[in-house]
Design an enzyme around this catalytic site. Structure first.
Site, PDB file in Angstrom:
ATOM      1  N   GLU A   1      29.847 -33.548 -43.825  1.00 21.70           N
ATOM      2  CA  GLU A   1      30.512 -33.022 -45.027  1.00 21.70           C
ATOM      3  C   GLU A   1      31.998 -33.260 -44.892  1.00 21.70           C
ATOM      4  O   GLU A   1      32.568 -33.094 -43.801  1.00 21.70           O
ATOM      5  CB  GLU A   1      30.237 -31.521 -45.164  1.00 21.70           C
ATOM      6  CG  GLU A   1      30.994 -30.900 -46.335  1.00 21.70           C
ATOM      7  CD  GLU A   1      30.520 -29.506 -46.713  1.00 21.70           C
ATOM      8  OE1 GLU A   1      29.916 -28.834 -45.860  1.00 21.70           O
ATOM      9  OE2 GLU A   1      30.762 -29.114 -47.872  1.00 21.70           O
TER      10      GLU A   1
ATOM     11  N   CYS B   1      28.844 -27.298 -49.484  1.00 23.57           N
ATOM     12  CA  CYS B   1      29.597 -26.773 -50.627  1.00 23.57           C
ATOM     13  C   CYS B   1      30.306 -27.882 -51.391  1.00 23.57           C
ATOM     14  O   CYS B   1      30.533 -27.784 -52.589  1.00 23.57           O
ATOM     15  CB  CYS B   1      30.615 -25.755 -50.146  1.00 23.57           C
ATOM     16  SG  CYS B   1      29.853 -24.252 -49.536  1.00 23.57           S
TER      17      CYS B   1
ATOM     18  N   ASN C   1      22.186 -26.761 -52.957  1.00 25.70           N
ATOM     19  CA  ASN C   1      22.686 -26.325 -51.656  1.00 25.70           C
ATOM     20  C   ASN C   1      22.970 -24.833 -51.702  1.00 25.70           C
ATOM     21  O   ASN C   1      23.858 -24.408 -52.452  1.00 25.70           O
ATOM     22  CB  ASN C   1      23.977 -27.076 -51.301  1.00 25.70           C
ATOM     23  CG  ASN C   1      24.576 -26.580 -49.991  1.00 25.70           C
ATOM     24  OD1 ASN C   1      23.997 -26.773 -48.937  1.00 25.70           O
ATOM     25  ND2 ASN C   1      25.723 -25.918 -50.061  1.00 25.70           N
ATOM     26  N   GLU C   2      22.217 -24.089 -50.960  1.00 27.10           N
ATOM     27  CA  GLU C   2      22.473 -22.649 -50.795  1.00 27.10           C
ATOM     28  C   GLU C   2      22.599 -21.921 -52.131  1.00 27.10           C
ATOM     29  O   GLU C   2      23.328 -20.932 -52.233  1.00 27.10           O
ATOM     30  CB  GLU C   2      23.745 -22.425 -49.968  1.00 27.10           C
ATOM     31  CG  GLU C   2      23.665 -22.934 -48.555  1.00 27.10           C
ATOM     32  CD  GLU C   2      24.810 -22.452 -47.682  1.00 27.10           C
ATOM     33  OE1 GLU C   2      25.766 -21.832 -48.192  1.00 27.10           O
ATOM     34  OE2 GLU C   2      24.744 -22.684 -46.464  1.00 27.10           O
TER      35      GLU C   2
HETATM   36  O1  AHR Z   1      28.848 -26.193 -43.085  1.00 31.79           O
HETATM   37  C1  AHR Z   1      29.844 -25.534 -43.791  1.00 31.79           C
HETATM   38  C2  AHR Z   1      29.344 -24.884 -45.066  1.00 31.79           C
HETATM   39  O2  AHR Z   1      28.431 -23.884 -44.767  1.00 31.79           O
HETATM   40  C3  AHR Z   1      28.590 -25.774 -46.002  1.00 31.79           C
HETATM   41  O3  AHR Z   1      29.399 -26.486 -46.841  1.00 31.79           O
HETATM   42  C4  AHR Z   1      27.751 -24.824 -46.784  1.00 31.79           C
HETATM   43  O4  AHR Z   1      26.556 -25.389 -47.231  1.00 31.79           O
HETATM   44  C5  AHR Z   1      27.555 -23.672 -45.842  1.00 31.79           C
HETATM   45  O5  AHR Z   1      27.847 -22.473 -46.432  1.00 31.79           O
END
Ligand code: AHR
Length: 663
Positions: free
Chosen positions: A49, A263, A390-391
């Site tokens: 990321e 994120c 994602n989440e």
């Molecule tokens: O890995 C860091 C963050 O943790 C990521 O962007 C997110 O998916 C999680 O909350």
């Protein structure tokens, strides 16, 4: 220290145990003759990321910061279009910087620099010091380039000046003391945006150089995409990746790579999501933007570069797109910020996702496959996984949009494994609802995330033993053991190692797993702990990295029953056994998270007397040990062999991981 010793049972491999009390003996029995369970060939991978300057200022080899003058106060309060640039006036030169936006090099790249030279002196122009510093190596080639046109010649608005007279410029690499290390003259001509490029080879190495571009006549220049890339990138690709960082990642031997977030995928609001289409094509046409972590992403490292890197390192690409909703924490509204794309926009959004599959896998003469081919990759990339969401909070908005995407993907691309999401935590409401929704919609795989204490990892080694084997597969997309002070201690690394043995044992249901986050640039880190730290010249892998690497290099395709008997309930001990049918080897992993060495009777019925086992051990002086930047690694990996048979004794060192490979 490995020390072979003779015993009644054969040779014994000992760790140094001076002064330690010897607790109860243990027995590890592996059912070597069992058929075992087929486990995922892709189990251990990575999650990349652009967080902690992982891409710009990190893996992406671009050395200049704010190369296209798009930095803004929306990213960081003190930033603007000229951040990280200085006006240079040499020997009596006079001039100014201005910002242009009326005639950009491309609509996606709206701002550019206007350089006005009133008195040329020895040159008037701009200088950039990169991300912290620009380190140069003597004799190596650096590709400098920029886009430019002449805004006017002579005096602005003046009559009778030869508007066609070209503007001569110099591109230069300078040492901190102003010494010229390399330079080249160029001539900018005319009113059309044109790319100018030159190769610079510094005469000496310099840890703190600056890049300088100066003009030599009275007049004006528009400048954009001012870039300096080392020729020596990973695998030598143009617009490539920093070799040392890329190699450190490749050395993990990851079987897949999830990208670009996290994120980051959501962006900062419902229409600010990471749009893969903005990240492909000529770099000057890509649409940089603020990323979720509060800095600028150029997208110079975009989908083409991600897929190319995956191919280079033998990792299956796992791109992630949003589920048509933004993050529930967007807009400074913790837990309440989720919004959905208007339903009228969903067909176009879904089409973008279908286009991604065509771009990755379609023939070179398909509309999107042709763009991949034009970028230099006519052959398909072989995409087989796609993350959606994602989440996310599992709300009605989420469900409706996820279902639309999922139904369309299943109808058009049943060959792609869709990975859904089960919220940010390993339990709780979103987790339960996420899983219930996945069951209802028959999603193939679910992405679970957890950042928890080392103790949590030890206490949850049985987590997947009872998962429904008929249901969705699991992708442990983000995990890391967190100390309260967030240090990368041996304690965290061993808790993760123990956990990985449990994932291996459950590799029939857990299909993919990736530690998070992967990279962090020192002084520019938004999240700790991370697996690999770095600065402008050096890479500092953590103890957690070593664990990941050892697992990545010791995978199998079949999990065998392995029973550890005699351990006290409180003991931090874990084991797994896999068979690699390609090499015919049995691979046994043992983790001791306690400070006491343990003697084990290893029972491998069927292994012939006189066999040899390869042994790799990993430990550090204490559970609190961490690797310190620039110091010799606290963690030590040692390799050796020991005689193996159907039953032998093995001394498992205190706070250590051991891997035995037996033919
Ligand atoms: O890995 C860091 C963050 O943790 C990521 O962007 C997110 O998916 C999680 O909350």
């Amino acid at each position: 220290m490995l020390r072979p010793t003779l015993t009644g049972l054969g040779l014994l491999l000992c760790a140094s145990i001076a002064g330690a009390e010897t607790p109860a003996p243990l027995a590890l029995t592996v059912d070597v003759a069992a058929l075992g369970k087929a486990i995922s060939p892709d189990l251990f991978g990575i999650f990349f990321e652009d967080l902690n300057y992982a891409a710009d200022g990190g893996l992406y080899a671009e050395m200049l910061q704010n190369r296209s003058f798009e930095y803004s106060a929306t990213e960081q309060a003190s930033w603007g279009p000229f951040s990280f640039w200085d006006l240079v006036k040499m020997d009596g030169g006079e001039g100014q910087l201005g910002l242009g936006d009326s005639r950009p090099v491309h609509a996606n790249n709206p701002h550019y620099l206007l350089l006005t030279v009133q008195k040329p002196g020895a040159g008037v122009g701009i200088a950039n010091r990169g991300f912290d510093r620009i380190p140069l190596e003597a004799g190596k080639a650096y590709d400098a380039s920029f886009w430019a046109y002449q805004t006017f010649m002579g005096k602005k608005w003046a009559e009778g000046v030869d508007q066609k007279q070209p503007m001569s410029v110099t591109v230069r690499l300078e040492g901190k003391d102003g010494t010229v290390l390399a330079e080249a003259p160029l001539v900018v001509t005319g009113r059309a945006w044109t790319k100018y490029a030159v190769t610079l080879t510094p005469s000496r190495s310099e840890p703190e150089a600056r890049f300088v571009l100066v003009a030599h006549q009275q007049g004006g220049l528009a400048l954009d995409m001012v870039s300096l890339l080392p020729r020596d990138t990973f695998k030598g690709h143009a617009n490539g990746l920093r070799r040392d960082l890329a190699q450190t990642i490749a050395d993990l031997h990851p079987r897949f790579m999830r990208f670009p977030g996290g994120c980051l995928v959501h962006g900062t609001g419902i229409h600010a999501y990471y749009d893969w289409k903005d990240s492909i094509g000529p770099v000057e046409q890509r649409q940089g933007q603020r990323n979720s972590w509060g800095y600028h992403q150029t997208l110079g490292l975009g989908y083409f570069e991600y897929f190319q890197f995956c191919e280079d390192i033998g990792a299956a690409p796992v791109p992630v797109v949003t589920a048509g909703v933004c993050c529930q924490h967007a807009g400074d509204s913790p837990g309440r910020g989720q919004e959905g794309l208007p339903l009228a926009e969903m067909p176009a959004y879904i089409q973008d996702i279908l286009d991604l599959i065509e771009w990755a896998n379609g023939p070179a003469d398909s509309p999107w496959g042709a763009k991949r081919a034009a970028a230099g990759h006519p052959a398909p990339f072989g995409l087989k996984y796609l993350g959606v969401g994602n989440e996310d909070a599992i709300t009605p908005e989420f469900r409706e949009r996820f279902k639309l995407i999922h139904d369309a993907l299943r109808a058009k691309h049943p060959e792609i494994t869709i990975i859904g999401t089960a919220g940010p935590f390993p339990d709780g409401e979103d987790f339960e609802q996420g899983w219930a929704f996945v069951r209802q919609e028959k999603v193939a795989m679910v992405d679970e995330h957890y950042y928890r204490s080392p103790q949590w990892f030890w206490e949850n080694l049985a987590r997947y033993d009872s998962y429904d084997r008929q249901g969705a597969k699991v992708y442990v997309g983000e995990y890391a053991a967190h100390e309260s002070d967030r240090r990368n201690t041996l304690r965290t690394a061993l808790a993760e190692a123990a956990y990985l043995t449990s994932l291996e044992r459950n590799g029939d249901i857990v299909h993919l797993a990736s530690y998070a986050p992967l990279l962090a640039r020192r002084q520019h880190t938004q999240w700790t702990p991370d697996m690999i730290y770095f600065n402008d010249t050096s890479v500092f892998p953590s103890l957690n990295y070593t664990v990941q690497k050892l697992f990545g290099h010791n995978t199998g395709d079949t999990a065998l029953p392995a029973t550890l008997a005699g351990a006290e309930k409180s003991a931090r001990l874990a084991a797994s056994a896999v068979r690699d049918s390609k090499t015919g080897e049995l691979i046994v992993k043992l983790v001791n998270g306690d400070d006491t060495p343990r003697r084990l009777t290893v029972k491998l019925p069927g292994v012939k007397a006189g066999s040899t086992a390869g042994v790799t051990t990993f430990t550090a002086p204490s559970l609190d040990a961490v690797n310190e930047d620039g110091q010799p690694a606290a963690g030590k990996v040692e390799s050796g062999t020991l005689p193996a048979s159907a039953e032998f004794t093995y001394e498992l060192g205190a706070h250590s991981l051991a891997i035995l490979r037996v033919k």
